[in-house]
Write a protein that holds these residues in place. Structure first.
Motif, PDB file in Angstrom:
ATOM      1  N   LYS A 144     -33.393  45.770   0.542  1.00 53.19           N
ATOM      2  CA  LYS A 144     -33.584  46.833   1.530  1.00 53.19           C
ATOM      3  C   LYS A 144     -32.608  47.977   1.278  1.00 53.19           C
ATOM      4  N   THR A 145     -31.374  47.619   0.982  1.00 54.14           N
ATOM      5  CA  THR A 145     -30.363  48.644   0.677  1.00 54.14           C
ATOM      6  C   THR A 145     -30.780  49.466  -0.536  1.00 54.14           C
ATOM      7  N   ASP A 171     -38.495  45.895   9.183  1.00 53.13           N
ATOM      8  CA  ASP A 171     -38.483  44.831   8.189  1.00 53.13           C
ATOM      9  C   ASP A 171     -38.873  45.422   6.835  1.00 53.13           C
ATOM     10  N   ARG A 201     -37.617  37.933  -1.033  1.00 59.23           N
ATOM     11  CA  ARG A 201     -37.289  39.031  -1.935  1.00 59.23           C
ATOM     12  C   ARG A 201     -38.491  39.968  -2.062  1.00 59.23           C
ATOM     13  N   VAL A 255     -33.645  51.548   8.676  1.00 59.11           N
ATOM     14  CA  VAL A 255     -32.768  50.386   8.841  1.00 59.11           C
ATOM     15  C   VAL A 255     -33.364  49.363   9.796  1.00 59.11           C
ATOM     16  N   ASP A 281     -31.645  41.582   1.934  1.00 57.05           N
ATOM     17  CA  ASP A 281     -30.812  42.673   2.458  1.00 57.05           C
ATOM     18  C   ASP A 281     -30.441  43.651   1.347  1.00 57.05           C
ATOM     19  N   THR A 282     -30.084  43.130   0.168  1.00 56.52           N
ATOM     20  CA  THR A 282     -29.741  44.035  -0.934  1.00 56.52           C
ATOM     21  C   THR A 282     -30.983  44.771  -1.424  1.00 56.52           C
ATOM     22  N   SER A 318     -30.265  39.579  -2.361  1.00 57.50           N
ATOM     23  CA  SER A 318     -31.022  39.001  -1.260  1.00 57.50           C
ATOM     24  C   SER A 318     -32.006  40.043  -0.744  1.00 57.50           C
TER      25      SER A 318
END
Length: 491
Positions: free
Chosen positions: A36-37, A62, A77, A59, A33-34, A31
């Motif tokens: 960004k990680t 955006d 994405r 963190v 979030d992944t 996603s």
């Protein structure tokens, strides 16, 4: 009872194993979030960020607003990562492979080190992959054959090595642009490269390839530029015959490859738009085929430093679009064809270091766009034609190391725009220095040494205000030296 209990435990254990198996192989959920990680994990591998390019990678921000990052329209994405000339130092992190919707990866002119992670094969949607001018080593991963959507692969200017996996060209059939130049790749060029029928640019120079150039390259009928570098072919005819199928081919650069054999007549059947031919620094022998003159769109022709011989064919004069022509450091004999004065756009003509003889054609004076003329180190004779002094934008004229006779023509004053170098040394020129030399106000170096010049050195030579070096040695000049010469006169 014992049997039933054993059977129950066995089935329970099997259920646990199967359940665990399915849990272990369940594909991870990716996603934004992944993404960004993954990018923050990449940032942690960067040890130096001198321009603070990654300063807003944190963190709270955006991820779609991270410098160099672009997301899709729905902002679901990450699809693009571009970090060029940022001075980044650090490991090329495999965490980038978690950006599974990435379509464009471009990290050029930094100092990333390590290998290209095999995990990058997870980037199944990647179209543009570019890691030029870093400090990467190791091979191209075999797993890159899984990147079936790849159109551009460019990793020039690294320390990559090993062989190109044949499977890469077998499966990545959408490739249009491949640049592996300036690395340390070895082995043969895989014939599977012919599977990439849409390939229009292939740069493999400055590597250590060996073997023959694959004939399958002729399958790439849209080929625009082909720039190779390896040791191999001695029979060039099959190769050039095959290239005739590449109707879009415009540039062919095969410099310094150790090519031998002769230039075949099939070279005259290259594409109708063919404009650049670089075959310098090889071991090609024999004459130039006259039908080379069929390549009427040719703009740059460089055959320097080969073993070519025979006379220069008059048909070369049909290449009316030439801007650069260099045949230097070969073994050409005979006269310079008068047809070589027919190039209306020629900026550089280099016929130096051959065995050309006879007079300099008057027709060379028609090359009105000429900036550089090198006829030195030949066996030319006769007088310097006055027409050679009418180039309006000439920067360098070198006629040295020939057998030219007669006087320096007074028309030399018409070269008043000559800016760099005038070299008439090591000839049989005679008579006095023409006063018109004093009108060459922009020339920086003048060498008239080793002739039979007589008379005095006139003080007006100091009008050559840009002059940094003048060499009049080994002549029969007399009289006092003009004081204005200062330190410009070499003994």
């Amino acid at each position: 009872m014992f049997f039933k209990r054993t059977l129950f435990l066995f089935l329970l254990q099997h259920l646990a194993i199967v359940s665990g198996y399915h849990h272990y192989h369940h594909p991870p959920h990716y996603s934004l979030d992944t993404d960004k990680t993954a990018l923050l994990a990449f940032k942690r591998t960067i040890s130096s960020d001198p321009l603070s390019t990654l300063a807003n990678w944190n963190v709270t921000n955006d991820v779609c607003n991270f410098t160099g990052v672009r997301c899709n329209k729905q902002r679901h994405r990450v699809t693009q990562l571009i970090l060029n000339s940022a001075g980044l130092v650090g490991l090329l992190s495999p965490f980038i492979s978690n950006l599974t919707r990435l379509r464009h990866l471009e990290i050029v002119d930094n100092d990333l080190f390590g290998i290209i992670p095999p995990e990058f094969s997870s980037l199944r949607h990647i179209i543009h992959f570019q890691l030029d001018w870093n400090n990467l080593h190791g091979p191209i991963p075999d797993s890159f054959s899984l990147l079936s959507n790849l159109a551009l692969l460019s990793v020039m200017g690294n320390n990559l090595n090993g062989m190109i996996p044949p499977s890469f060209f077998s499966n990545c059939t959408l490739l249009t642009n491949v640049d592996l130049s300036s690395n340390a790749f070895s082995g043969t060029i895989p014939p599977e490269v012919g599977n990439c029928r849409g390939l229009w640019n292939l740069n493999l120079y400055n590597n250590q390839f060996t073997g023959e150039i694959p004939m399958s390259l002729s399958n790439a009928s849209d080929m625009f530029n082909l720039d190779l570098d390896h040791d191999g072919n001695t029979d060039l005819d099959p190769f050039f015959t095959a290239l005739a199928n590449c109707s879009s081919l415009m540039e062919l650069e095969l410099a310094g490859m150790g090519l031998g054999g002769r230039l075949p007549t099939s070279i005259g059947r290259l594409g109708v738009n063919f404009s650049v031919l670089f075959l310098e620094e090889n071991m090609i022998s024999g004459p130039i085929p006259p039908n080379l003159g069929n390549l009427t769109k040719l703009m740059w022709l460089n055959l320097t430093s080969n073993l070519l011989n025979g006379s220069i064919p008059a048909e070369i004069g049909g290449l009316l679009n030439l801007e650069l022509l260099s045949f230097s450091h070969n073994f050409f004999t005979g006269e310079i064809p008068a047809s070589m004065g027919q190039f209306p756009h020629l900026g550089l003509l280099d016929l130096s270091n051959n065995k050309l003889s006879g007079k300099i054609p008057k027709s060379l004076g028609n090359l009105v766009q000429l900036n550089y003329l090198f006829l030195n180190n030949n066996l030319l004779s006769g007088a310097i034609p006055p027409s050679l002094c009418q180039f309006p934008d000439l920067s360098i004229l070198d006629l040295s190391y020939n057998g030219l006779t007669g006087s320096i023509p007074p028309d030399i004053s018409r070269l008043h725009e000559i800016r760099v170098f005038l070299n008439l040394s090591h000839n049989l020129l005679e008579g006095p220095l023409p006063m018109e030399l004093s009108k060459l106000e922009n020339v920086q170096e003048m060498d008239l040494s080793s002739n039979n010049l007589t008379g005095r050195i006139f003080p007006q030579i100091s009008n050559c205000i840009a002059l940094r070096m003048i060499n009049l040695s080994h002549n029969s000049l007399g009289g006092p030296l003009p004081e204005a010469l200062g330190n410009f006169l070499e003994p």
